[in-house]
Scaffold this motif. Structure first.
Motif, PDB file in Angstrom:
ATOM      1  N   GLU A  33       0.818  -1.210   0.000  1.00 49.15           N
ATOM      2  CA  GLU A  33       0.000   0.000   0.000  1.00 49.15           C
ATOM      3  C   GLU A  33       0.854   1.263   0.000  1.00 49.15           C
ATOM      4  O   GLU A  33       0.484   2.275  -0.607  1.00 49.15           O
ATOM      5  CB  GLU A  33      -0.930  -0.003   1.216  1.00 49.15           C
ATOM      6  CG  GLU A  33      -1.990  -1.096   1.168  1.00 49.15           C
ATOM      7  CD  GLU A  33      -2.895  -1.098   2.390  1.00 49.15           C
ATOM      8  OE1 GLU A  33      -4.043  -0.651   2.283  1.00 49.15           O
ATOM      9  OE2 GLU A  33      -2.433  -1.560   3.458  1.00 49.15           O
ATOM     10  N   TYR A  34       1.998   1.212   0.669  1.00 53.15           N
ATOM     11  CA  TYR A  34       2.845   2.405   0.740  1.00 53.15           C
ATOM     12  C   TYR A  34       3.358   2.820  -0.635  1.00 53.15           C
ATOM     13  O   TYR A  34       3.425   4.010  -0.947  1.00 53.15           O
ATOM     14  CB  TYR A  34       4.025   2.150   1.689  1.00 53.15           C
ATOM     15  CG  TYR A  34       3.625   1.893   3.116  1.00 53.15           C
ATOM     16  CD1 TYR A  34       2.987   2.880   3.873  1.00 53.15           C
ATOM     17  CD2 TYR A  34       3.868   0.663   3.721  1.00 53.15           C
ATOM     18  CE1 TYR A  34       2.614   2.645   5.191  1.00 53.15           C
ATOM     19  CE2 TYR A  34       3.498   0.417   5.034  1.00 53.15           C
ATOM     20  CZ  TYR A  34       2.863   1.409   5.763  1.00 53.15           C
ATOM     21  OH  TYR A  34       2.488   1.172   7.065  1.00 53.15           O
ATOM     22  N   HIS A  36       1.846   2.259  -3.567  1.00 50.07           N
ATOM     23  CA  HIS A  36       0.724   2.833  -4.320  1.00 50.07           C
ATOM     24  C   HIS A  36       0.385   4.238  -3.822  1.00 50.07           C
ATOM     25  O   HIS A  36       0.064   5.128  -4.626  1.00 50.07           O
ATOM     26  CB  HIS A  36      -0.489   1.924  -4.210  1.00 50.07           C
ATOM     27  CG  HIS A  36      -0.309   0.599  -4.892  1.00 50.07           C
ATOM     28  ND1 HIS A  36      -0.055   0.493  -6.239  1.00 50.07           N
ATOM     29  CD2 HIS A  36      -0.337  -0.677  -4.415  1.00 50.07           C
ATOM     30  CE1 HIS A  36       0.074  -0.780  -6.576  1.00 50.07           C
ATOM     31  NE2 HIS A  36      -0.087  -1.509  -5.487  1.00 50.07           N
ATOM     32  N   LEU A  37       0.472   4.456  -2.518  1.00 47.03           N
ATOM     33  CA  LEU A  37       0.183   5.789  -1.970  1.00 47.03           C
ATOM     34  C   LEU A  37       1.244   6.796  -2.392  1.00 47.03           C
ATOM     35  O   LEU A  37       0.934   7.959  -2.657  1.00 47.03           O
ATOM     36  CB  LEU A  37       0.091   5.716  -0.446  1.00 47.03           C
ATOM     37  CG  LEU A  37      -1.146   4.999   0.103  1.00 47.03           C
ATOM     38  CD1 LEU A  37      -0.996   4.727   1.593  1.00 47.03           C
ATOM     39  CD2 LEU A  37      -2.407   5.814  -0.151  1.00 47.03           C
ATOM     40  N   ASP A  38       2.487   6.347  -2.468  1.00 47.91           N
ATOM     41  CA  ASP A  38       3.567   7.263  -2.831  1.00 47.91           C
ATOM     42  C   ASP A  38       3.495   7.676  -4.297  1.00 47.91           C
ATOM     43  O   ASP A  38       4.046   8.715  -4.689  1.00 47.91           O
ATOM     44  CB  ASP A  38       4.917   6.603  -2.541  1.00 47.91           C
ATOM     45  CG  ASP A  38       5.925   7.587  -1.948  1.00 47.91           C
ATOM     46  OD1 ASP A  38       5.585   8.784  -1.834  1.00 47.91           O
ATOM     47  OD2 ASP A  38       7.037   7.170  -1.602  1.00 47.91           O
ATOM     48  N   ALA A  58      -4.735   7.452  -5.268  1.00 49.77           N
ATOM     49  CA  ALA A  58      -3.811   7.828  -4.191  1.00 49.77           C
ATOM     50  C   ALA A  58      -3.735   9.345  -4.058  1.00 49.77           C
ATOM     51  O   ALA A  58      -3.659   9.882  -2.941  1.00 49.77           O
ATOM     52  CB  ALA A  58      -2.427   7.242  -4.466  1.00 49.77           C
ATOM     53  N   ILE A  61      -6.779  10.435  -2.232  1.00 50.62           N
ATOM     54  CA  ILE A  61      -6.605  10.144  -0.804  1.00 50.62           C
ATOM     55  C   ILE A  61      -5.721  11.204  -0.156  1.00 50.62           C
ATOM     56  O   ILE A  61      -6.008  11.682   0.952  1.00 50.62           O
ATOM     57  CB  ILE A  61      -5.987   8.740  -0.615  1.00 50.62           C
ATOM     58  CG1 ILE A  61      -7.006   7.664  -0.992  1.00 50.62           C
ATOM     59  CG2 ILE A  61      -5.505   8.525   0.821  1.00 50.62           C
ATOM     60  CD1 ILE A  61      -6.425   6.268  -1.108  1.00 50.62           C
ATOM     61  N   LYS A  62      -4.670  11.595  -0.861  1.00 52.08           N
ATOM     62  CA  LYS A  62      -3.765  12.635  -0.356  1.00 52.08           C
ATOM     63  C   LYS A  62      -4.510  13.952  -0.159  1.00 52.08           C
ATOM     64  O   LYS A  62      -4.357  14.630   0.868  1.00 52.08           O
ATOM     65  CB  LYS A  62      -2.607  12.810  -1.344  1.00 52.08           C
ATOM     66  CG  LYS A  62      -1.577  13.849  -0.936  1.00 52.08           C
ATOM     67  CD  LYS A  62      -0.505  13.967  -2.017  1.00 52.08           C
ATOM     68  CE  LYS A  62       0.473  15.094  -1.696  1.00 52.08           C
ATOM     69  NZ  LYS A  62       1.477  15.262  -2.771  1.00 52.08           N
ATOM     70  N   GLY A  66      -5.092  11.897   3.537  1.00 55.74           N
ATOM     71  CA  GLY A  66      -4.165  10.771   3.595  1.00 55.74           C
ATOM     72  C   GLY A  66      -4.302   9.850   4.782  1.00 55.74           C
ATOM     73  O   GLY A  66      -3.424   9.027   5.041  1.00 55.74           O
ATOM     74  N   VAL A  71      -7.584   5.565   3.031  1.00 56.57           N
ATOM     75  CA  VAL A  71      -6.838   4.494   2.358  1.00 56.57           C
ATOM     76  C   VAL A  71      -7.710   3.243   2.248  1.00 56.57           C
ATOM     77  O   VAL A  71      -7.724   2.564   1.219  1.00 56.57           O
ATOM     78  CB  VAL A  71      -5.532   4.172   3.119  1.00 56.57           C
ATOM     79  CG1 VAL A  71      -4.828   2.969   2.480  1.00 56.57           C
ATOM     80  CG2 VAL A  71      -4.592   5.378   3.121  1.00 56.57           C
ATOM     81  N   TYR A 413       5.350   7.927   4.066  1.00 52.25           N
ATOM     82  CA  TYR A 413       3.970   8.067   4.545  1.00 52.25           C
ATOM     83  C   TYR A 413       3.925   8.564   5.988  1.00 52.25           C
ATOM     84  O   TYR A 413       3.125   9.440   6.322  1.00 52.25           O
ATOM     85  CB  TYR A 413       3.246   6.725   4.435  1.00 52.25           C
ATOM     86  CG  TYR A 413       1.793   6.775   4.872  1.00 52.25           C
ATOM     87  CD1 TYR A 413       0.819   7.327   4.047  1.00 52.25           C
ATOM     88  CD2 TYR A 413       1.402   6.281   6.110  1.00 52.25           C
ATOM     89  CE1 TYR A 413      -0.515   7.380   4.444  1.00 52.25           C
ATOM     90  CE2 TYR A 413       0.069   6.325   6.516  1.00 52.25           C
ATOM     91  CZ  TYR A 413      -0.878   6.874   5.684  1.00 52.25           C
ATOM     92  OH  TYR A 413      -2.199   6.925   6.093  1.00 52.25           O
TER      93      TYR A 413
END
Length: 507
Positions: A33-34, A36-38, A58, A61-62, A66, A71, A413
Motif C-alpha cells: 500500500e505504501y 501505491h500511496l507514494d 492515491a 486520498i492525499k 491521507g 486508504v 507516509y
C-alpha cells in the motif's frame, strides 16, 4: 422495488462495516500500500509494474488528508459497488429478490473481504471485470449500442488500472464466436467501441513506448521469480476457496449459462469462463487473477437456483443456500483476517498453523502470517529514520536510501520531517532527486544484507555507524538496520546514477 433497494443498502452497509472491522488497530498499512500511496507524489501515465489509475486514487486520498480511513475507503467502496453490480446483473437476468439476496450474500462473504482490505488495483479490477460482463448482458438483452460503448469504457479504465483485464477480452472474443451472438462482429459499432477503448488506453501505451516498455521486463521478472513456482493444482484449489460458500451457486451458474433456455443469449459467459481459466492455467497465472470471473457466475447461478427453489419441496433449500456462506465464513473470520492482535496469534497459533497460514515464502513457519507481519514495524522504522535524518540534516543535505519499496514508502507516509526516501527497487528508481549534492546518507538495509554495509560504504564518508534497527518482534522487517553516514568525501550522485543506470539497463 423500494424494498429491494433497502436490502441492497443493507448489504452495502454491512460491507463497509465488515471491511473496517477486519483489521485490528495494532496493524499498520501493508508494504504494498505504501508504494501505491507514494505514486500520488509522482503522477504519470504509467509505472514499472502498474498503469496509472491507482495513483489517481492515491492523489485523491492525499487531497482528503491521507488518513488510514481514506486508504481503506476506496477498496471497500469498490467491493460494495461489486455487490451492487451483481444485484443489477441478477435484475437484468430477471431474478427475484431471493436471487439478489443469495448472490449478494455470496459476494459479501467471500475472498473479496480479504482483497478489499488493501489499497491495491485488484479491488477496482474485479469491479470492472464484473461491469464489462454486465454491459455485454445489457447489450445482448436490448441490442442498444450504448452498452457496447459502456463495455469499451469499462475495459479502457480497467486497462489503466491493471493490465490483467486484457484476459477478459481474450476470453470474451472466442467465447462470442462460439455462440449465435457472433453476428456482433458484423456490427460497425463494435469497432467504434474498440476505437474508443484504444483512445482511452493510448496515453499509457505511449508512456510504455517512451520508457522502453518496462511492463515487459516486469512480466519477465514475474515469470522467472513467481509464476514459475505456481502449482496448477493449487490454482484450482484456490478457485474453490475464493467463494467457498457459493461453490454450488457457481456450478449452477456454469450449468445455466450453458444449458438454461432463458440464458440462451448469454451462452458466451460459460465459454468466456472456460477459455479465460484455460489461458490462466496455460500461462501459470497467480490464482487471484481469476477472481473477476466469478461475480457474474454467482449472479447467474442465483437466478437459476431461485427458479428451481420456487417449486415443491425445494423451497426448503432457500434458507439453506443463504446459510451456507454464512456458516463457512464464521470460522474463517477467526483466522483469515488481521483482526486478532499479534500477541493473541502467537499465544494461540494452533488454528493458524492448521490452515498453513504461518508458512511464509521461505517455506518456514513464523509467529504471524506473512501478510500480517508485512503490516508491522513501519511506524517504528519511520520514527527512527526521522530521528537520524534530523540529526544529520543540521549540517547539510541528507539522502534516505532504502533496500525496498516498502521501507521507502512507509518512511514517506509516516515521516514527520518531510523525508522523500528512495530505493533502487520498483518505481523509486525513477524518483531520485540528483539535482542537489548530498552531504550525508541514511541507509536502510534489510537484516540479511546489512552485514557488509559499513565496510562497503564507509570509505566514501568521514564517519559512519549503525544508528538503530527495527526491534518489533512481529515485523517481517525485524532486524532492518538504519546506517548513518556523515560528510561525504565524494559527490555520491555519480555512484547513485551508475547504480540507477545498471538497474534500468535490464529493461
Amino acid at each position: 422495488m423500494k424494498k429491494n433497494y433497502l436490502i441492497l443498502f443493507f448489504f452495502i452497509a454491512a460491507k463497509f462495516i465488515l471491511q473496517y472491522s477486519l483489521i485490528s488497530p495494532e496493524y499498520e498499512l501493508h508494504r504494498d500500500e505504501y508504494l501505491h500511496l507514494d505514486q500520488a507524489n509522482h503522477l504519470a501515465w504509467g509505472y514499472l509494474s502498474v498503469p496509472p489509475m491507482n495513483s489517481w486514487l492515491a492523489w485523491l486520498i492525499k487531497i482528503l488528508g491521507g488518513s488510514v480511513f481514506w486508504v481503506k475507503f476506496f477498496p471497500a467502496l469498490f467491493g460494495a459497488l461489486t455487490i451492487a453490480a451483481v444485484w443489477k446483473i441478477v435484475e437484468e437476468l430477471q431474478g427475484n429478490l431471493y436471487a439478489k439476496i443469495l448472490a449478494s450474500t455470496g459476494i459479501l462473504l467471500s475472498v473479496l473481504l480479504r482483497v478489499n482490505m488493501l489499497f491495491q488495483p485488484t479491488s477496482l479490477e474485479i469491479l470492472l471485470w464484473t461491469m464489462i460482463y454486465y454491459a455485454l448482458i445489457r447489450y445482448f438483452s436490448s441490442e442498444k449500442i450504448k452498452w457496447l460503448y459502456m463495455a469499451a469504457i469499462f475495459f479502457g479504465f480497467g486497462f489503466l488500472n491493471k493490465y490483467n483485464i486484457a484476459f477478459s477480452v481474450l476470453g470474451i472474443i472466442p467465447a462470442v464466436l462460439l455462440t449465435k451472438q457472433r453476428k456482433i462482429f458484423l456490427q460497425p459499432y463494435l469497432y467504434g467501441a474498440g476505437l474508443l477503448a484504444l483512445i482511452i488506453i493510448t496515453p499509457n501505451l505511449m508512456w510504455q513506448y517512451h520508457n522502453h516498455f518496462p511492463v515487459v521486463h516486469h512480466m519477465k521478472e514475474l515469470t522467472e521469480r513467481q509464476l514459475v513456482h505456481v502449482d496448477r493444482f493449487d490454482f484450482f484449489k484456490s478457485q474453490i476457496l475464493f467463494f467457498i460458500g457459493s461453490v454450488l451457486v457457481i456450478i449452477a451458474g456454469l450449468y445455466a449459462f450453458l444449458f438454461y433456455k432463458a440464458f440462451e443469449k448469454f451462452r458466451f459467459l460459460f465459454w468466456a469462463y472456460a477459455i479465460t481459466i484455460g489461458l490462466f492455467v496455460f500461462f501459470k497465472a497467480k490464482d487471484y487473477y481469476a477472481i473477476g470471473l466469478y461475480p457474474v457466475l454467482i449472479a447467474g447461478g442465483a437466478v437459476f437456483l431461485a427458479n428451481i427453489f420456487n417449486k415443491g419441496w425445494k423451497k426448503v433449500l432457500k434458507p439453506v443456500f443463504i446459510l451456507i456462506p454464512v456458516l463457512l465464513f464464521l470460522p474463517l473470520y477467526q483466522v483469515a483476517f488481521p483482526n486478532k492482535s499479534p500477541e493473541y496469534i502467537t499465544t494461540h497459533p494452533e488454528k493458524y498453523k492448521e490452515m498453513g497460514l504461518l508458512r511464509w515464502e521461505d517455506g518456514k513457519d513464523h509467529s504471524l502470517p506473512q501478510d500480517f507481519a508485512d503490516m508491522q514495524g513501519w511506524k517504528e522504522l519511520a520514527r527512527k529514520v526521522d530521528k537520524e535524518y534530523s540529526r544529520l540534516s543540521e549540517s547539510g543535505n541528507t539522502l534516505v536510501l532504502c533496500d525496498n519499496y516498502g521501507q521507502a514508502g512507509a518512511i514517506n507516509y509516516y515521516s514527520k520531517k518531510g523525508i522523500r526516501a528512495v530505493s533502487f527497487n520498483a518505481d523509486y528508481i525513477h524518483w531520485f532527486n540528483l539535482k542537489k549534492r548530498y552531504d550525508h546518507l541514511v541507509r536502510v538495509k534489510e537484516s540479511f544484507s546489512s552485514k557488509k554495509e559499513l565496510k562497503e560504504t564507509s570509505p566514501y564518508f568521514e564517519s559512519s555507524e549503525a544508528a538503530d534497527s527495527i526491534v518489533n518482534q512481529y515485523a517481517r522487517e525485524k532486524g532492518t538496520t538504519i546506517f548513518s553516514f556523515r560528510k561525504a568525501k565524494i559527490d555520491i550522485r555519480k555512484k547513485l546514477q551508475d547504480e540507477i543506470n545498471e538497474e534500468k539497463s535490464e529493461y
